[in-house]
Design a protein around this motif. Structure first.
Motif, PDB file in Angstrom:
ATOM      1  N   GLY A  88       0.991  -1.276  -0.017  1.00 50.11           N
ATOM      2  CA  GLY A  88       0.443   0.299   0.130  1.00 50.11           C
ATOM      3  C   GLY A  88       1.017   1.368   0.007  1.00 50.11           C
ATOM      4  N   LEU A  89       1.784   1.318   0.583  1.00 48.96           N
ATOM      5  CA  LEU A  89       2.487   2.396   0.901  1.00 48.96           C
ATOM      6  C   LEU A  89       3.624   2.707  -0.533  1.00 48.96           C
ATOM      7  N   SER A  95       1.971   6.294  -7.580  1.00 40.86           N
ATOM      8  CA  SER A  95       0.731   6.863  -7.821  1.00 40.86           C
ATOM      9  C   SER A  95       1.601   8.596  -7.680  1.00 40.86           C
ATOM     10  N   SER A  96       1.578   8.750  -6.780  1.00 36.38           N
ATOM     11  CA  SER A  96       1.938  10.613  -6.453  1.00 36.38           C
ATOM     12  C   SER A  96       3.056  10.814  -7.369  1.00 36.38           C
ATOM     13  N   CYS A  97       4.344  10.255  -6.929  1.00 36.55           N
ATOM     14  CA  CYS A  97       5.720  10.391  -7.935  1.00 36.55           C
ATOM     15  C   CYS A  97       5.241  10.580  -9.461  1.00 36.55           C
ATOM     16  N   PHE A  98       4.811   9.501  -9.898  1.00 35.11           N
ATOM     17  CA  PHE A  98       4.497  10.088 -11.718  1.00 35.11           C
ATOM     18  C   PHE A  98       3.671  11.239 -11.906  1.00 35.11           C
ATOM     19  N   VAL A  99       2.728  11.340 -11.349  1.00 32.85           N
ATOM     20  CA  VAL A  99       2.191  12.915 -10.962  1.00 32.85           C
ATOM     21  C   VAL A  99       2.781  14.377 -11.221  1.00 32.85           C
ATOM     22  N   ILE A 100       3.740  14.043  -9.836  1.00 31.78           N
ATOM     23  CA  ILE A 100       4.624  14.881  -9.336  1.00 31.78           C
ATOM     24  C   ILE A 100       5.496  15.464 -10.579  1.00 31.78           C
ATOM     25  N   ALA A 101       6.399  14.078 -10.903  1.00 34.45           N
ATOM     26  CA  ALA A 101       7.500  13.786 -11.333  1.00 34.45           C
ATOM     27  C   ALA A 101       7.235  15.069 -13.143  1.00 34.45           C
ATOM     28  N   VAL A 102       5.669  14.384 -13.708  1.00 29.54           N
ATOM     29  CA  VAL A 102       5.616  15.003 -15.087  1.00 29.54           C
ATOM     30  C   VAL A 102       5.472  16.720 -14.450  1.00 29.54           C
ATOM     31  N   LEU A 169      12.413   8.211 -10.070  1.00 33.20           N
ATOM     32  CA  LEU A 169      12.982   7.007  -9.744  1.00 33.20           C
ATOM     33  C   LEU A 169      12.549   6.574  -8.739  1.00 33.20           C
ATOM     34  N   VAL A 170      11.844   6.989  -7.985  1.00 31.11           N
ATOM     35  CA  VAL A 170      11.303   6.738  -6.915  1.00 31.11           C
ATOM     36  C   VAL A 170       9.964   6.143  -7.387  1.00 31.11           C
ATOM     37  N   ALA A 174       9.489   1.825  -6.260  1.00 33.07           N
ATOM     38  CA  ALA A 174       8.187   1.641  -5.085  1.00 33.07           C
ATOM     39  C   ALA A 174       7.966   1.132  -6.403  1.00 33.07           C
ATOM     40  N   PHE A 175       6.665   0.872  -7.305  1.00 34.33           N
ATOM     41  CA  PHE A 175       5.855   0.192  -8.277  1.00 34.33           C
ATOM     42  C   PHE A 175       6.772  -1.148  -8.091  1.00 34.33           C
ATOM     43  N   ALA A 176       8.172  -1.017  -8.534  1.00 34.23           N
ATOM     44  CA  ALA A 176       9.488  -2.206  -8.329  1.00 34.23           C
ATOM     45  C   ALA A 176       8.883  -3.475  -7.412  1.00 34.23           C
TER      46      ALA A 176
END
Length: 313
Positions: A88-89, A95-102, A169-170, A174-176
């Motif tokens: 969950g973490l 999911s947060s990092c994807f939006v923020i990284a863009v 990268l985070v 995290a997904f991996a």
């Protein structure tokens, strides 16, 4: 033919075939993310994360109540234990990092870094659990990274941000980790973990967003972005990743990288570059070849822990 020949390791099971299908469908739903977010006009990335996570949480919670009932859903949350909390973490961070990284760097850079998820999953599985990865899987991983590198190579010279690349990268790591833990604890239902992850992400985003307000068109888009793109995608991935090796799960999930530009092209009339088409063809060919070999091989490797082997839980 001897009895020993008949007792050879079985071919790919129906469970593993189902797992491949579920992960493919999750990649399909996730691939619409870029198309949807292009329509959203909210200026604050944390506002997008907040509403996306909220609708994903509600979708996943409703899905579990419909499938298992209220009592069954509560039991699932209690039974997921520490592995579920970790997953969950990880999904909350990813999911947060994807939006923020863009918001910090180019989409090309984010996609290229995310292409390393299969490699990260294989390495993390080896470091944590001493899982071995078969040579064909390593070759396919290399081909996928090569293909995605070709796809985005003509976009790497734009607005490059060290912060954005670090966040991407985070996201990939995290997904991996979530992929490896889900596979290792295949006996644990991870749908409640993905629901918890979406709730974590939404709660944190609520403390960071400059505004909660959105326009009516944005609100409708964010419902689809959360419920279908994130929520349904997470449910499918969590169900499928229990049934296949972590490296293969992450590898199939890379199809999101290939399909995403196609939807943007069809919906937003953005014609993919020549390198995008060539790289996408390399990725698609590598994935189809590897999956085909997985399904056609007459018997499974004898040693447990090799990618492609259903190890006992």
């Amino acid at each position: 033919m001897t009895d020993r020949a008949f007792s050879a390791a079985p071919s790919v099971s129906l469970d593993e075939r189902l797992g491949v299908l579920l992960i493919f469908l999750s990649a399909l739903f996730w691939s619409f993310g870029g198309t949807i977010v292009r329509f959203v006009e909210a200026p604050d990335s944390w506002t997008i994360v907040l509403w996306r996570s909220l609708w994903a949480t509600l979708f996943l919670l409703g899905f579990m109540i419909w499938r298992d009932g209220v009592r069954g859903t509560l039991q699932l949350f209690r039974a997921m234990g520490l592995p579920g909390i970790v997953v969950g973490l990880c999904f909350a961070v990813a999911s947060s990092c994807f939006v923020i990284a863009v918001g910090y760097t180019t989409i090309a850079n984010v996609v290229l870094i995310n292409a390393g998820v299969p490699l990260f999953a294989a390495l993390i599985g080896w470091m944590l659990y001493r899982d071995r990865v078969s040579v064909p899987t390593w070759i396919a991983i290399g081909a996928v990274i090569l293909g995605v590198g070709v796809m985005v190579s003509d976009g790497l010279g734009g607005d490059v941000s060290l912060i954005g690349n670090a966040i991407a990268l985070v996201n990939a790591i995290a997904f991996a980790i979530a992929t490896v833990v889900t596979r290792r604890h295949a006996d644990v239902r991870m749908t409640p973990a993905t629901c918890l992850g979406a709730a974590f992400a939404g709660t944190f985003a609520a403390t960071q967003a400059s505004t909660y307000a959105t326009s009516l068109p944005d609100f409708a888009l964010l419902v689809a972005f959360g419920a279908l793109n994130l929520g349904l995608g997470l449910a499918l991935f969590a169900s499928g990743a229990r049934l296949v090796p972590a490296a293969l799960a992450a590898l199939i999930g890379t199809l999101e990288t290939v399909l995403g530009p196609i939807w943007v092209w069809l919906v937003h009339a953005e014609i993919p570059s020549e390198r995008t088409l060539i790289g996408g063809a390399i990725v698609f060919a590598a994935l189809l070849t590897h999956i085909g070999l997985q399904f056609r091989r007459p018997q499974r490797p004898a040693k447990p822990g090799v990618s492609g082997v259903q190890t006992p839980n």
